[in-house]
Design a protein around this motif. Structure first.
Motif, PDB file in Angstrom:
ATOM      1  N   PRO A 103       0.797  -1.222   0.093  1.00  0.00           N
ATOM      2  CA  PRO A 103      -0.152   0.058   0.036  1.00  0.00           C
ATOM      3  C   PRO A 103       0.857   1.357  -0.033  1.00  0.00           C
ATOM      4  O   PRO A 103       0.422   2.096  -0.812  1.00  0.00           O
ATOM      5  N   GLU A 104       1.673   1.403   0.770  1.00  0.00           N
ATOM      6  CA  GLU A 104       2.789   2.542   0.775  1.00  0.00           C
ATOM      7  C   GLU A 104       3.413   2.798  -0.506  1.00  0.00           C
ATOM      8  O   GLU A 104       3.561   4.050  -0.918  1.00  0.00           O
ATOM      9  N   LEU A 105       3.773   1.541  -1.113  1.00  0.00           N
ATOM     10  CA  LEU A 105       4.734   1.794  -2.470  1.00  0.00           C
ATOM     11  C   LEU A 105       3.529   2.440  -3.336  1.00  0.00           C
ATOM     12  O   LEU A 105       3.817   3.347  -4.391  1.00  0.00           O
ATOM     13  N   LEU A 106       2.439   1.944  -3.354  1.00  0.00           N
ATOM     14  CA  LEU A 106       1.221   2.317  -4.425  1.00  0.00           C
ATOM     15  C   LEU A 106       0.986   3.794  -4.214  1.00  0.00           C
ATOM     16  O   LEU A 106       0.845   4.592  -5.212  1.00  0.00           O
ATOM     17  N   VAL A 107       0.812   4.105  -3.004  1.00  0.00           N
ATOM     18  CA  VAL A 107       0.531   5.620  -2.526  1.00  0.00           C
ATOM     19  C   VAL A 107       1.610   6.356  -3.203  1.00  0.00           C
ATOM     20  O   VAL A 107       1.504   7.423  -3.694  1.00  0.00           O
ATOM     21  N   ASP A 108       2.912   6.068  -2.898  1.00  0.00           N
ATOM     22  CA  ASP A 108       4.086   6.966  -3.296  1.00  0.00           C
ATOM     23  C   ASP A 108       4.096   6.940  -4.813  1.00  0.00           C
ATOM     24  O   ASP A 108       4.537   8.165  -5.315  1.00  0.00           O
ATOM     25  N   LEU A 109       3.595   5.832  -5.422  1.00  0.00           N
ATOM     26  CA  LEU A 109       3.659   5.922  -7.131  1.00  0.00           C
ATOM     27  C   LEU A 109       2.661   6.907  -7.554  1.00  0.00           C
ATOM     28  O   LEU A 109       3.030   7.866  -8.385  1.00  0.00           O
ATOM     29  N   LEU A 110       1.631   7.105  -6.825  1.00  0.00           N
ATOM     30  CA  LEU A 110       0.566   8.083  -7.199  1.00  0.00           C
ATOM     31  C   LEU A 110       0.945   9.567  -6.775  1.00  0.00           C
ATOM     32  O   LEU A 110       0.752  10.404  -7.430  1.00  0.00           O
ATOM     33  N   ALA A 111       1.398   9.451  -5.391  1.00  0.00           N
ATOM     34  CA  ALA A 111       1.959  10.949  -5.112  1.00  0.00           C
ATOM     35  C   ALA A 111       2.994  11.397  -5.939  1.00  0.00           C
ATOM     36  O   ALA A 111       3.259  12.743  -5.814  1.00  0.00           O
ATOM     37  N   SER A 112       3.952  10.647  -6.428  1.00  0.00           N
ATOM     38  CA  SER A 112       5.034  11.113  -6.953  1.00  0.00           C
ATOM     39  C   SER A 112       4.830  12.055  -8.057  1.00  0.00           C
ATOM     40  O   SER A 112       5.508  13.093  -8.310  1.00  0.00           O
ATOM     41  N   VAL A 113       3.688  11.975  -8.786  1.00  0.00           N
ATOM     42  CA  VAL A 113       3.421  12.606  -9.980  1.00  0.00           C
ATOM     43  C   VAL A 113       3.096  13.989  -9.512  1.00  0.00           C
ATOM     44  O   VAL A 113       3.415  15.163  -9.877  1.00  0.00           O
ATOM     45  N   VAL A 114       2.360  14.121  -8.373  1.00  0.00           N
ATOM     46  CA  VAL A 114       1.892  15.230  -7.694  1.00  0.00           C
ATOM     47  C   VAL A 114       2.809  15.857  -7.126  1.00  0.00           C
ATOM     48  O   VAL A 114       2.956  17.356  -7.563  1.00  0.00           O
ATOM     49  N   TYR A 115       3.644  15.401  -6.449  1.00  0.00           N
ATOM     50  CA  TYR A 115       4.878  16.194  -5.914  1.00  0.00           C
ATOM     51  C   TYR A 115       5.821  16.610  -7.185  1.00  0.00           C
ATOM     52  O   TYR A 115       6.320  17.678  -6.822  1.00  0.00           O
ATOM     53  N   GLN A 116       5.992  15.868  -7.983  1.00  0.00           N
ATOM     54  CA  GLN A 116       7.018  16.243  -9.261  1.00  0.00           C
ATOM     55  C   GLN A 116       6.436  17.632  -9.729  1.00  0.00           C
ATOM     56  O   GLN A 116       7.352  18.384  -9.991  1.00  0.00           O
ATOM     57  N   ARG A 117       5.165  17.636  -9.910  1.00  0.00           N
ATOM     58  CA  ARG A 117       4.495  18.737 -10.399  1.00  0.00           C
ATOM     59  C   ARG A 117       4.639  19.932  -9.658  1.00  0.00           C
ATOM     60  O   ARG A 117       4.827  21.200  -9.831  1.00  0.00           O
ATOM     61  N   ALA A 118       4.186  19.874  -8.277  1.00  0.00           N
ATOM     62  CA  ALA A 118       4.332  20.832  -7.440  1.00  0.00           C
ATOM     63  C   ALA A 118       5.655  21.385  -7.119  1.00  0.00           C
ATOM     64  O   ALA A 118       5.842  22.452  -6.992  1.00  0.00           O
ATOM     65  N   LEU A 119       6.523  20.496  -7.054  1.00  0.00           N
ATOM     66  CA  LEU A 119       8.184  20.819  -6.817  1.00  0.00           C
ATOM     67  C   LEU A 119       8.771  21.338  -7.884  1.00  0.00           C
ATOM     68  O   LEU A 119       9.875  22.513  -7.872  1.00  0.00           O
ATOM     69  N   PHE A 120       8.448  21.089  -9.219  1.00  0.00           N
ATOM     70  CA  PHE A 120       9.351  21.687 -10.213  1.00  0.00           C
ATOM     71  C   PHE A 120       8.406  22.524 -11.086  1.00  0.00           C
ATOM     72  O   PHE A 120       8.744  22.901 -12.290  1.00  0.00           O
ATOM     73  N   GLY A 121       7.403  22.639 -10.815  1.00  0.00           N
ATOM     74  CA  GLY A 121       6.594  23.948 -11.376  1.00  0.00           C
ATOM     75  C   GLY A 121       5.844  23.237 -12.649  1.00  0.00           C
ATOM     76  O   GLY A 121       5.604  24.220 -13.445  1.00  0.00           O
ATOM     77  N   ASP A 122       5.545  22.192 -12.947  1.00  0.00           N
ATOM     78  CA  ASP A 122       4.896  21.812 -14.095  1.00  0.00           C
ATOM     79  C   ASP A 122       3.336  21.937 -14.155  1.00  0.00           C
ATOM     80  O   ASP A 122       3.113  22.312 -12.847  1.00  0.00           O
ATOM     81  N   ALA A 123       2.619  21.908 -14.982  1.00  0.00           N
ATOM     82  CA  ALA A 123       1.130  22.060 -14.684  1.00  0.00           C
ATOM     83  C   ALA A 123       0.546  21.295 -13.567  1.00  0.00           C
ATOM     84  O   ALA A 123       0.758  19.943 -13.455  1.00  0.00           O
ATOM     85  N   PRO A 124      -0.280  21.729 -12.710  1.00  0.00           N
ATOM     86  CA  PRO A 124      -0.741  20.932 -11.781  1.00  0.00           C
ATOM     87  C   PRO A 124      -1.591  19.999 -11.977  1.00  0.00           C
ATOM     88  O   PRO A 124      -2.222  19.856 -13.207  1.00  0.00           O
ATOM     89  N   ILE A 125      -1.657  19.056 -11.235  1.00  0.00           N
ATOM     90  CA  ILE A 125      -2.591  17.987 -11.607  1.00  0.00           C
ATOM     91  C   ILE A 125      -4.047  18.382 -11.677  1.00  0.00           C
ATOM     92  O   ILE A 125      -4.603  19.156 -10.553  1.00  0.00           O
ATOM     93  N   ASP A 126      -4.996  18.185 -12.515  1.00  0.00           N
ATOM     94  CA  ASP A 126      -6.121  18.714 -12.164  1.00  0.00           C
ATOM     95  C   ASP A 126      -7.055  17.527 -12.526  1.00  0.00           C
ATOM     96  O   ASP A 126      -6.748  16.437 -12.867  1.00  0.00           O
ATOM     97  N   ARG A 127      -8.459  17.718 -12.385  1.00  0.00           N
ATOM     98  CA  ARG A 127      -9.536  16.524 -12.714  1.00  0.00           C
ATOM     99  C   ARG A 127      -9.320  15.774 -13.682  1.00  0.00           C
ATOM    100  O   ARG A 127      -9.222  14.553 -13.848  1.00  0.00           O
ATOM    101  N   SER A 128      -8.907  16.394 -14.823  1.00  0.00           N
ATOM    102  CA  SER A 128      -8.877  15.722 -16.296  1.00  0.00           C
ATOM    103  C   SER A 128      -7.682  14.734 -16.102  1.00  0.00           C
ATOM    104  O   SER A 128      -7.503  13.859 -17.053  1.00  0.00           O
ATOM    105  N   SER A 129      -6.612  14.772 -15.229  1.00  0.00           N
ATOM    106  CA  SER A 129      -5.340  14.250 -15.233  1.00  0.00           C
ATOM    107  C   SER A 129      -5.318  13.178 -14.358  1.00  0.00           C
ATOM    108  O   SER A 129      -4.346  12.295 -14.330  1.00  0.00           O
ATOM    109  N   VAL A 130      -6.038  13.349 -13.026  1.00  0.00           N
ATOM    110  CA  VAL A 130      -6.224  12.477 -11.909  1.00  0.00           C
ATOM    111  C   VAL A 130      -6.532  11.033 -12.469  1.00  0.00           C
ATOM    112  O   VAL A 130      -5.969  10.003 -12.099  1.00  0.00           O
ATOM    113  N   ARG A 131      -7.747  10.835 -13.152  1.00  0.00           N
ATOM    114  CA  ARG A 131      -8.059   9.608 -13.437  1.00  0.00           C
ATOM    115  C   ARG A 131      -7.143   8.828 -14.537  1.00  0.00           C
ATOM    116  O   ARG A 131      -7.012   7.623 -14.295  1.00  0.00           O
ATOM    117  N   PRO A 132      -6.617   9.376 -15.361  1.00  0.00           N
ATOM    118  CA  PRO A 132      -5.728   8.616 -16.409  1.00  0.00           C
ATOM    119  C   PRO A 132      -4.451   8.229 -15.298  1.00  0.00           C
ATOM    120  O   PRO A 132      -3.961   7.170 -15.512  1.00  0.00           O
TER     121      PRO A 132
END
Length: 194
Positions: A135-164
């Motif tokens: 479970p922790e690894l799975l959560v880290d996989l999902l969260a890593s994309v969110v943190y990547q975008r928050a830390l490096f200034g990419d476009a934030p995760i929005d509703r249209s990108s969460v489901r994919p």
């Protein structure tokens, strides 16, 4: 004090943050702030924690829905609640001090991580996810994309990108991915019958 700190962070970012400015805004002294928060990083961490709400573990009985909600909550916290230009430099500033880094993780990361981990554990218990899923690894996989975008200034995760994002991960861990899609598309009151 914490509200004044958040306001100053919104105005100046982390690089321009000054305890003197917080003291002036809060009607106190730098010395009074230093007595409670001997290092500025702890003041900033506690101020950021004051605007983050520990999310409850999503529990709709729909694995796809719960994981989507977990990612949405994390993205909203990082992109909507935290002041811009603060998280990345704060993490870098705390990296060399094990106690500060541990405090930052415990206060800013663990609450949302814990809630999402519970949602994954429930999905494993329901038989929606393979029993060998970490479970922790799975959560880290999902969260890593969110943190990547928050830390490096990419476009934030929005509703249209969460489901994919959730679907890509679920395809690798679901017992029957197509069944999870069918359940997520049903009205909420019918989901618990599966």
């Amino acid at each position: 004090m914490l509200a004044a700190t958040v306001a100053v962070l919104h105005e100046s970012g982390y690089a321009g943050f000054a305890i003197e400015t917080v003291a002036a805004r809060a009607g106190t002294t730098k010395a009074a702030i230093r007595r409670r928060w001997p290092v500025r990083q702890r003041l900033v961490i506690d101020a950021l924690a004051s605007v983050l709400v520990a999310p409850p573990a999503p529990g709709k009985g729909c694995t796809r829905c719960d994981l989507t909600r977990s990612v949405q909550l994390l993205a909203a916290a990082l992109h909507d609640r935290l002041p811009p230009r603060v998280l990345a430099p704060l993490i870098a500033d705390c990296a060399g001090d094990a106690d500060l880094h541990q405090h930052l993780v415990a206060v800013l990361v663990e609450p949302s991580r814990h809630a999402a981990t519970i949602a994954v554990q429930r999905a494993v218990e329901r038989g929606d996810l393979r029993p060998d899923v970490d479970p922790e690894l799975l959560v880290d996989l999902l969260a890593s994309v969110v943190y990547q975008r928050a830390l490096f200034g990419d476009a934030p995760i929005d509703r249209s990108s969460v489901r994919p994002l959730v679907d890509v991960v679920l395809r690798g861990v679901a017992v029957d991915f197509e069944r999870l899609v069918r359940i997520s598309e049903q009205p909420a009151h019918l989901r618990h019958q599966h």
